[in-house]
Design an enzyme around this catalytic site. Structure first.
Site, short mmCIF file in Angstrom:
data_model
loop_
_atom_site.label_atom_id
_atom_site.label_comp_id
_atom_site.label_asym_id
_atom_site.label_seq_id
_atom_site.Cartn_x
_atom_site.Cartn_y
_atom_site.Cartn_z
N ASP A 22 -36.46 48.68 66.53
CA ASP A 22 -35.44 47.87 67.19
C ASP A 22 -35.88 47.52 68.61
O ASP A 22 -36.55 48.32 69.28
CB ASP A 22 -34.13 48.65 67.23
CG ASP A 22 -32.92 47.76 67.43
OD1 ASP A 22 -33.08 46.52 67.43
OD2 ASP A 22 -31.82 48.30 67.61
N GLY A 23 -35.49 46.33 69.07
CA GLY A 23 -35.69 45.95 70.46
C GLY A 23 -36.69 44.85 70.72
O GLY A 23 -36.96 44.51 71.87
N HIS A 39 -41.55 39.88 68.54
CA HIS A 39 -41.93 40.27 67.18
C HIS A 39 -43.44 40.43 67.05
O HIS A 39 -43.93 41.33 66.36
CB HIS A 39 -41.42 39.24 66.18
CG HIS A 39 -39.92 39.16 66.11
ND1 HIS A 39 -39.12 40.27 66.00
CD2 HIS A 39 -39.07 38.08 66.15
CE1 HIS A 39 -37.84 39.90 65.97
NE2 HIS A 39 -37.79 38.58 66.06
N LEU A 133 -52.08 57.99 53.50
CA LEU A 133 -50.75 57.64 54.01
C LEU A 133 -50.10 56.63 53.09
O LEU A 133 -50.74 55.64 52.71
CB LEU A 133 -50.85 57.05 55.42
CG LEU A 133 -49.53 56.56 56.05
CD1 LEU A 133 -48.63 57.75 56.39
CD2 LEU A 133 -49.81 55.72 57.30
#
Length: 246
Positions: A22-23, A39, A133
């Site tokens: 977020d942010g 972004h 991962l």
């Protein structure tokens, strides 16, 4: 770099860390830049965190990139985000493969542009052998919608359903996740907001929550380490008693 191996906090198979990134927009606005610039910087933060995660004991990393509610945003911003997703998938797939990262996109796909769907499938195929991962990127994702869809599929099944485990499998099916759905150990949200925002509601039932004031474009390995250090100090009881109390 720290390895977080507190036995009372870290599962033997590695952690599942989920992040609500977020942010981005506020980061850009504070610098007089268009939202898309935030972004783009957010994509750089993704790169940093993905590279750092395995060395910090993270086995599964789920990133909230675009929620089902984000369709409400201006069409120009949505289109810019999809172009950014496409670029990230195309440019990063080879590095992810070389680093043993298996990429999967979870969420709906029927509403995504055809070119983006093809890029997703190509990147997933290229990284299918990754064992270091599991990177899950949530695009057009809604936990509520996924739970409802899985419940509908379960009602359509005839006999033999194994309750919670079968439901978790169906939840993976409806979100394009092809392995047992891992519970979230630590859920991080950046930028000071303190909401779940329809993210992994089933998987995060016993997750530890960590809220960072850092805007996502500024988030890096030190911030991840700080969050994991805080997590390692938590006493996860899952409804039971702590070791001291028992």
């Amino acid at each position: 770099m720290k390895q977080h191996s507190n036995n009372r906090a870290t599962p033997a198979g590695g952690l599942h860390v989920a992040v609500i990134m977020d942010g981005n927009g506020r980061w850009a606005a504070s610098r007089g830049l268009p939202r898309v610039a935030g972004h783009k910087e957010g994509a750089e933060a993704v790169r940093r965190v993905v590279r750092a995660a395995p060395s910090h004991g993270v086995r599964t990393l789920t990133l909230y990139a675009f929620s089902a509610a984000n369709w409400k945003r201006p069409k120009t911003e949505v289109a810019a985000l999809f172009r950014l997703f496409h670029t990230y998938l195309r440019r990063e797939a080879e590095e992810l493969r070389e680093n043993g990262v298996r990429l999967r996109v979870i969420g709906r796909r029927d509403r995504l542009p055809a070119a983006l769907r093809r890029a997703i499938e190509k990147a997933e195929a290229a990284t299918a052998g990754g064992a270091r991962l599991d990177l899950r990127v949530a695009i057009d994702y809604s936990a509520r919608q996924a739970i409802v869809a899985a419940a509908q599929r379960m009602m359509e099944m005839r006999g033999g359903a194994d309750g919670e485990h079968e439901f978790a499998r169906l939840l993976g099916d409806v979100t394009h996740w092809d392995r047992p759905t891992p519970d979230v150990d630590l859920l991080i949200r950046t930028s000071g907001e303190r909401r779940l925002s329809d993210f992994l509601l089933w998987e995060a039932a016993y997750a530890e929550l960590y809220f960072s004031e850092r805007m996502w474009p500024d988030f890096g390995e030190e911030d991840l380490d700080e969050a994991l250090s805080a997590f390692a100090d938590r006493d996860r009881r899952f409804g039971g008693l702590s070791a001291a109390a028992s």
